[in-house]
Design an enzyme around this catalytic site. Structure first.
Site, mmCIF file in Angstrom:
data_model
loop_
_atom_site.group_PDB
_atom_site.id
_atom_site.type_symbol
_atom_site.label_atom_id
_atom_site.label_comp_id
_atom_site.label_asym_id
_atom_site.label_seq_id
_atom_site.Cartn_x
_atom_site.Cartn_y
_atom_site.Cartn_z
ATOM 1 N N ASP A 19 38.577 41.236 -11.039
ATOM 2 C CA ASP A 19 37.244 40.808 -10.628
ATOM 3 C C ASP A 19 37.261 39.278 -10.635
ATOM 4 O O ASP A 19 37.531 38.657 -11.671
ATOM 5 C CB ASP A 19 36.223 41.353 -11.625
ATOM 6 C CG ASP A 19 34.787 40.997 -11.269
ATOM 7 O OD1 ASP A 19 34.574 40.042 -10.503
ATOM 8 O OD2 ASP A 19 33.873 41.671 -11.783
ATOM 9 N N VAL A 20 36.973 38.668 -9.487
ATOM 10 C CA VAL A 20 37.094 37.207 -9.387
ATOM 11 C C VAL A 20 36.026 36.471 -10.181
ATOM 12 O O VAL A 20 36.081 35.242 -10.297
ATOM 13 C CB VAL A 20 37.079 36.732 -7.918
ATOM 14 C CG1 VAL A 20 38.288 37.278 -7.166
ATOM 15 C CG2 VAL A 20 35.773 37.116 -7.218
ATOM 16 N N GLY A 36 38.868 46.706 3.844
ATOM 17 C CA GLY A 36 38.475 45.722 4.840
ATOM 18 C C GLY A 36 39.586 44.774 5.236
ATOM 19 O O GLY A 36 40.738 45.167 5.427
ATOM 20 N N ASN A 89 40.257 36.289 -0.697
ATOM 21 C CA ASN A 89 39.582 37.102 0.310
ATOM 22 C C ASN A 89 38.293 37.744 -0.197
ATOM 23 O O ASN A 89 37.389 38.016 0.593
ATOM 24 C CB ASN A 89 40.541 38.197 0.800
ATOM 25 C CG ASN A 89 39.836 39.263 1.605
ATOM 26 O OD1 ASN A 89 39.462 39.042 2.755
ATOM 27 N ND2 ASN A 89 39.636 40.424 0.999
ATOM 28 N N ASP A 148 41.535 43.908 -7.067
ATOM 29 C CA ASP A 148 40.197 44.355 -6.680
ATOM 30 C C ASP A 148 39.460 44.804 -7.931
ATOM 31 O O ASP A 148 40.077 45.320 -8.874
ATOM 32 C CB ASP A 148 40.283 45.512 -5.680
ATOM 33 C CG ASP A 148 39.028 45.633 -4.834
ATOM 34 O OD1 ASP A 148 39.067 45.215 -3.657
ATOM 35 O OD2 ASP A 148 38.002 46.131 -5.347
ATOM 36 N N TYR A 150 24.246 33.069 2.103
ATOM 37 C CA TYR A 150 25.601 33.366 2.585
ATOM 38 C C TYR A 150 26.207 32.144 3.276
ATOM 39 O O TYR A 150 27.361 31.763 3.009
ATOM 40 C CB TYR A 150 25.559 34.559 3.543
ATOM 41 C CG TYR A 150 26.917 34.987 4.033
ATOM 42 C CD1 TYR A 150 27.821 35.615 3.186
ATOM 43 C CD2 TYR A 150 27.294 34.778 5.364
ATOM 44 C CE1 TYR A 150 29.070 36.018 3.631
ATOM 45 C CE2 TYR A 150 28.534 35.181 5.824
ATOM 46 C CZ TYR A 150 29.422 35.801 4.957
ATOM 47 O OH TYR A 150 30.652 36.189 5.419
ATOM 48 N N PRO A 207 36.367 33.798 10.229
ATOM 49 C CA PRO A 207 36.077 34.865 11.198
ATOM 50 C C PRO A 207 34.589 35.043 11.417
ATOM 51 O O PRO A 207 33.770 34.763 10.544
ATOM 52 C CB PRO A 207 36.685 36.109 10.532
ATOM 53 C CG PRO A 207 36.647 35.802 9.069
ATOM 54 C CD PRO A 207 36.837 34.321 8.940
ATOM 55 N N LYS A 232 29.625 30.007 1.936
ATOM 56 C CA LYS A 232 30.831 29.866 2.746
ATOM 57 C C LYS A 232 31.064 28.409 3.161
ATOM 58 O O LYS A 232 32.212 27.960 3.265
ATOM 59 C CB LYS A 232 30.740 30.766 3.980
ATOM 60 C CG LYS A 232 30.799 32.253 3.659
ATOM 61 C CD LYS A 232 32.117 32.636 2.995
ATOM 62 C CE LYS A 232 32.267 34.136 2.836
ATOM 63 N NZ LYS A 232 33.573 34.524 2.254
#
Length: 266
Positions: free
Chosen positions: A54-55, A13, A81, A33, A144, A174, A148
């Site tokens: 892994d965050v 992505g 990201n 990732d 969501y 975005p 954000k």
């Protein structure tokens, strides 16, 4: 001096698009990732380094910090990201889904910034990938939106806290673009999942175009990077119109969107 970059969620992505374009600009890029196989394949295809990260794992982030210190001696650009989506009506969204999305979208960047931020020198940059959902709240996406919006608040706070360290903080917001976000999305029902997937897959703007706009804004030192012209217009309307006028416009826009989706389903 070659720029040293780490990108979370870099295997696909927008993360992949950012990594590809930064590498073409001559940067040294490390992608992290949770999907090790995807990260390895992406890194091989675009010629960058990779690490399993892994965050939600402080251990993974600690290993990433060790890698950056040992191999590069630090970091110049940190890109938060990695993110996921959860869609559905508020009263049908389980608390477990709230925990899941906040752990990745909000606490993920917090953990990453706390662990890797000390590697940024004076003149370093941190870029947080939020969403237009951070400022324009569409229905059926409360969790969501909130995750954000929290990331936007964190970003703006660190713009002040980190300025004495000489580190600039930027946040990109975005709107819908063609990406694989829907692959890891949770939804309360099949109809919501299908509608969201259609909006992503049929978006006019690609991940590559969004990445190019974000990197251009970063190069210009923009604090808020808004990638979609229509979204920028809506944001300005929200800021300057009396709130009841703005809400009336949003209700009209939502009614038109629902009518358009209904026609496409028939």
């Amino acid at each position: 001096m070659t720029k040293r970059v780490f990108i979370t969620g870099g295997a696909g992505g927008l993360g992949r698009a950012l990594a590809t374009q930064l590498a073409k600009q001559g940067a040294k890029v490390l992608i992290g990732d949770r999907d090790a196989e995807a990260a390895q394949n992406t890194a091989a295809e675009i010629g960058v380094d990779w690490i399993t990260c892994d965050v939600t794992s402080e251990a993974d982030l600690g290993e990433t910090a060790d890698w950056l210190h040992s191999n590069w001696g630090g970091l110049d650009l940190l890109v938060n990201n990695a993110g996921v989506a959860q869609m559905g009506p508020f009263d049908q969204t389980e608390i477990e889904d709230w925990r899941w999305i906040f752990d990745i979208n909000t606490l993920g960047p917090v953990r990453t910034a706390q662990t890797l931020g000390p590697l940024l020198p004076r003149g370093g940059q941190m870029l947080n990938i939020a969403s237009m959902a951070a400022v324009l709240y569409l229905p059926n996406s409360t969790a969501y939106n909130a995750s954000k919006a929290a990331l936007l608040a964190i970003s703006e706070t660190l713009m002040l806290e980190w300025q004495d360290r000489g580190i600039s903080v930027h946040v990109a917001c975005p709107s819908f673009f063609r990406t694989d976000l829907a692959r890891n999305m949770r939804a309360t029902d099949d109809q919501t999942r299908a509608a969201t997937t259609r909006m992503v897959e049929r978006a006019r703007i690609s991940a590559d175009e969004v990445a190019a706009t974000i990197l251009d804004g970063l190069a210009k030192g923009q604090a808020h990077i808004l990638t979609h012209p229509a979204a920028r217009k809506s944001w300005r309307l929200k800021r300057y119109l009396p709130f009841p006028w703005y809400m009336a416009r949003m209700r009209r826009d939502m009614a038109r969107l629902q009518a358009r989706l209904a026609r496409k389903n028939n």
